[in-house]
Design a protein around this motif. Structure first.
Motif, short mmCIF file in Angstrom:
data_model
loop_
_atom_site.label_atom_id
_atom_site.label_comp_id
_atom_site.label_asym_id
_atom_site.label_seq_id
_atom_site.Cartn_x
_atom_site.Cartn_y
_atom_site.Cartn_z
N ALA A 278 0.82 -1.22 0.00
CA ALA A 278 0.00 0.00 0.00
C ALA A 278 0.85 1.26 0.00
O ALA A 278 0.51 2.25 -0.68
CB ALA A 278 -0.96 0.00 1.19
N ALA A 279 1.94 1.27 0.76
CA ALA A 279 2.79 2.47 0.81
C ALA A 279 3.41 2.76 -0.56
O ALA A 279 3.46 3.91 -1.00
CB ALA A 279 3.88 2.31 1.86
N GLU A 280 3.87 1.71 -1.25
CA GLU A 280 4.44 1.90 -2.58
C GLU A 280 3.37 2.43 -3.54
O GLU A 280 3.64 3.32 -4.35
CB GLU A 280 5.03 0.60 -3.12
N ALA A 281 2.15 1.89 -3.45
CA ALA A 281 1.06 2.35 -4.30
C ALA A 281 0.79 3.83 -4.05
O ALA A 281 0.62 4.61 -4.99
CB ALA A 281 -0.19 1.52 -4.06
N ALA A 282 0.77 4.23 -2.78
CA ALA A 282 0.52 5.63 -2.44
C ALA A 282 1.64 6.53 -2.97
O ALA A 282 1.37 7.60 -3.52
CB ALA A 282 0.38 5.79 -0.93
N GLU A 283 2.89 6.09 -2.81
CA GLU A 283 4.03 6.87 -3.32
C GLU A 283 3.93 7.07 -4.83
O GLU A 283 4.32 8.10 -5.36
CB GLU A 283 5.35 6.15 -3.02
N ARG A 284 3.42 6.08 -5.53
CA ARG A 284 3.32 6.14 -6.99
C ARG A 284 1.99 6.75 -7.45
O ARG A 284 1.74 6.82 -8.65
CB ARG A 284 3.48 4.73 -7.57
N ASP A 285 1.14 7.13 -6.49
CA ASP A 285 -0.17 7.70 -6.80
C ASP A 285 -0.99 6.74 -7.66
O ASP A 285 -1.54 7.10 -8.71
CB ASP A 285 -0.03 9.06 -7.49
N ILE A 286 -1.05 5.48 -7.21
CA ILE A 286 -1.79 4.44 -7.92
C ILE A 286 -2.83 3.87 -6.96
O ILE A 286 -2.51 3.49 -5.83
CB ILE A 286 -0.85 3.33 -8.42
N ALA A 287 -4.06 3.81 -7.42
CA ALA A 287 -5.15 3.22 -6.63
C ALA A 287 -5.09 1.71 -6.76
O ALA A 287 -4.86 1.18 -7.85
CB ALA A 287 -6.49 3.74 -7.12
N VAL A 288 -5.29 1.01 -5.65
CA VAL A 288 -5.33 -0.45 -5.67
C VAL A 288 -6.71 -0.89 -5.22
O VAL A 288 -7.17 -0.52 -4.14
CB VAL A 288 -4.25 -1.07 -4.75
N GLU A 289 -7.38 -1.64 -6.09
CA GLU A 289 -8.71 -2.17 -5.79
C GLU A 289 -8.57 -3.67 -5.59
O GLU A 289 -8.05 -4.36 -6.46
CB GLU A 289 -9.67 -1.87 -6.94
N VAL A 290 -9.03 -4.16 -4.45
CA VAL A 290 -8.91 -5.58 -4.15
C VAL A 290 -10.30 -6.17 -3.93
O VAL A 290 -11.08 -5.63 -3.15
CB VAL A 290 -8.05 -5.82 -2.89
N ALA A 291 -10.58 -7.25 -4.62
CA ALA A 291 -11.80 -8.02 -4.41
C ALA A 291 -11.35 -9.43 -4.06
O ALA A 291 -10.91 -10.19 -4.93
CB ALA A 291 -12.68 -8.01 -5.65
N PRO B 240 1.38 7.30 -12.77
CA PRO B 240 0.71 8.04 -11.70
C PRO B 240 -0.75 8.28 -12.06
O PRO B 240 -1.08 8.61 -13.20
CB PRO B 240 1.48 9.36 -11.61
N GLY B 241 -1.62 8.08 -11.08
CA GLY B 241 -3.05 8.22 -11.31
C GLY B 241 -3.68 6.95 -11.85
O GLY B 241 -4.89 6.91 -12.08
N GLY B 242 -2.87 5.92 -12.06
CA GLY B 242 -3.37 4.66 -12.60
C GLY B 242 -4.07 3.82 -11.54
O GLY B 242 -4.20 4.21 -10.38
N THR B 243 -4.48 2.64 -11.95
CA THR B 243 -5.20 1.73 -11.08
C THR B 243 -4.64 0.31 -11.23
O THR B 243 -4.28 -0.09 -12.34
CB THR B 243 -6.70 1.70 -11.43
N VAL B 244 -4.58 -0.40 -10.13
CA VAL B 244 -4.28 -1.83 -10.12
C VAL B 244 -5.51 -2.51 -9.54
O VAL B 244 -5.99 -2.12 -8.47
CB VAL B 244 -3.03 -2.17 -9.28
#
Length: 178
Positions: free
Chosen positions: A70-83, A113-117
């Motif tokens: 999560a910290a790496e995702a935040a640093e890269r400005d990437i949203a992570v959606e988990v189901a 940046p601004g992307g989604t995983v």
């Protein structure tokens, strides 16, 4: 390289701030080297087949891995959606953890940046997708070979990974199927 960085950076009695920066850089480089060695050893072991099989809650592994990144995702400005829906699979817990970690980490690193995983796990299997550059579909089968990397082409769009075994989608067995 580490030695050269230390020798050059520590020449001429540097100020404490520079020493601290060099120390941190060397620690990061050593940690990166350790991760590389660990991955290479895992790769060597995985080519031999599984030595140990156990029931692994893949949904819990996936949740733990995505929380750790999560910290790496935040640093890269990437949203992570988990189901994550409950699913238990047979396998090696350590290798499965590394598999999920590598997939999610790569989805973060090969994004913008601004992307989604998007990470989905359940009885249908594990799927990791991102909004990063497109991987040529002809290259995808090669990505499962040791020491291969893809070259991005085209514009960003959803890129997906599903486990494959002998050319067919690998499916996590449902709890009832064992």
């Amino acid at each position: 390289m580490q030695r050269a960085a230390a020798e050059i950076g520590l020449a001429d009695d540097p100020p404490p701030e520079k020493v601290a920066w060099i120390r941190d850089k060397l620690i990061d480089t050593a940690a990166s080297s350790e991760r590389l060695i660990e991955v290479l050893l895992l790769l060597a072991v995985s080519d031999e087949g599984l030595r140990r099989r156990e029931r692994v809650a893949l949904d819990e592994t996936t949740t733990t891995v995505t929380e750790a990144l999560a910290a790496e995702a935040a640093e890269r400005d990437i949203a992570v959606e988990v189901a994550a829906r409950p699913v238990t699979v047979e396998g090696d817990a350590v290798l499965l953890d590394h598999l999920v970690h590598n997939l999610v980490a790569n989805a973060l690193r090969h994004n913008h940046p601004g992307g989604t995983v998007r990470v989905r796990v359940g009885p249908e299997g594990l799927e990791v997708a991102n909004t990063g550059p497109v991987v040529d579909p002809a290259t995808v089968p090669l990505l499962f070979e040791p020491f291969r990397r893809a070259r991005a082409s085209g514009s960003p769009s959803w890129r997906r990974w599903r486990g494959r075994t002998a050319g067919t989608p690998a499916r996590a067995p449902t709890p009832a199927a064992g």
